[in-house]
Design an enzyme around this catalytic site. Structure first.
Site, short mmCIF file in Angstrom:
data_model
loop_
_atom_site.label_atom_id
_atom_site.label_comp_id
_atom_site.label_asym_id
_atom_site.label_seq_id
_atom_site.Cartn_x
_atom_site.Cartn_y
_atom_site.Cartn_z
N HIS A 54 0.85 -1.31 -0.07
CA HIS A 54 0.03 0.04 0.02
C HIS A 54 0.79 1.41 0.03
O HIS A 54 1.99 1.29 0.62
CB HIS A 54 -0.87 0.02 1.17
CG HIS A 54 -2.19 -0.96 1.27
ND1 HIS A 54 -3.22 -0.96 1.91
CD2 HIS A 54 -2.36 -1.92 0.32
CE1 HIS A 54 -4.00 -2.04 1.49
NE2 HIS A 54 -3.56 -2.65 0.73
N GLU A 56 0.73 4.03 1.60
CA GLU A 56 0.94 4.57 2.87
C GLU A 56 2.31 3.63 3.54
O GLU A 56 3.34 4.26 4.28
CB GLU A 56 0.00 4.76 3.95
CG GLU A 56 -1.21 5.62 3.60
CD GLU A 56 -2.22 4.84 2.93
OE1 GLU A 56 -3.30 5.31 2.91
OE2 GLU A 56 -2.22 3.82 2.18
N CYS A 81 -6.78 2.06 5.08
CA CYS A 81 -7.49 0.79 5.53
C CYS A 81 -7.24 0.60 7.00
O CYS A 81 -6.65 0.87 7.75
CB CYS A 81 -7.07 -0.25 4.62
SG CYS A 81 -5.28 -0.72 5.03
N CYS A 91 -3.15 0.38 7.09
CA CYS A 91 -2.56 1.79 6.95
C CYS A 91 -3.12 2.82 8.16
O CYS A 91 -2.20 3.69 8.63
CB CYS A 91 -2.77 2.18 5.80
SG CYS A 91 -2.23 1.31 4.48
#
Length: 222
Positions: A54, A56, A81, A91
């Site tokens: 992801h 982040e 998320c 995240c």
């Protein structure tokens, strides 16, 4: 958005999102993240920049593992998320662990089971949250049109979770708890004011999606 710098950094996050690489043939969200502190860009990242990672995670842990992020703002095109398969860390939890001060979000998660929970987790930890201005949110939604459509189709056979939400700015109530689920839900046609903190936009007087997911223990995991 409070100032022109916010808009500039939000646009940079959208540019990063356009570079996203899907891990398979399924529709995945295109996500970009920009980390800013004292007006300076500390790092940028996009989903898939590292395989199956992801945005982040890449920005915070791959590019800024030793940076002190107290006082930093993270601009991300998708709500962080709150659920990931163990041992990966969601995240939103990662942002809390890194002590960022503010998170500015392009659009809320269109998955009706988790939409709004990332904002809730961040707010509960004392992190300020805001949305992109409406025209930039519309760009994010267009960029993620296929992903949003897929999420809409998944929920077509499920009963809607309905409730009432305050429009804190105008004092009106929405008849559904899913303002972020339509393709243009947070665009110029929205009844919401994107300059309000998201906590104000998500005040609920009815039912609320819940998450019983147990978050993994802190640690540097993808």
């Amino acid at each position: 958005m409070p100032n022109d710098d916010d808009r500039r950094f939000a646009l940079l996050a959208i540019e990063e999102a356009r570079k996203s690489v899907a891990e398979d043939k399924r529709p995945h969200p295109k996500v970009g993240a920009v980390v800013v502190k004292d007006g300076k860009i500390l790092g940028k990242a996009h989903r898939g920049e590292n395989l199956k990672s992801h945005a982040e995670y890449i920005a915070l842990e791959r590019k800024l593992p030793n940076e002190i992020l107290v006082g930093a703002t993270v601009y991300t095109t998708l709500e962080p998320c709150t659920t990931r398969r163990h041992p990966k860390i969601p995240c939103a939890r990662r942002l809390v662990e890194r002590n960022v001060t503010r998170v500015v979000i392009g659009m809320l998660d269109p998955n009706r089971d988790i939409g709004g929970l990332g904002v809730e987790l961040l707010n509960d930890a004392g992190i300020e949250t805001q949305l992109f201005p409406r025209d930039l949110t519309a760009q994010v939604e267009e960029l993620n049109r296929d992903f949003i459509r897929t999420q809409r189709e998944k929920r077509s056979s499920r009963p809607q979770v309905r409730g009432q939400m305050h429009d804190a700015h105008r004092g009106r109530l929405s008849t559904t708890f899913e303002p972020w689920l339509s393709g243009n839900s947070l665009s110029a046609e929205s009844t919401f004011d994107n300059e309000l903190p998201i906590r104000e936009l998500l005040k609920d007087e009815g039912e609320r999606p819940n998450s019983d997911t147990k978050l993994p223990e802190p640690g540097i995991k993808e």
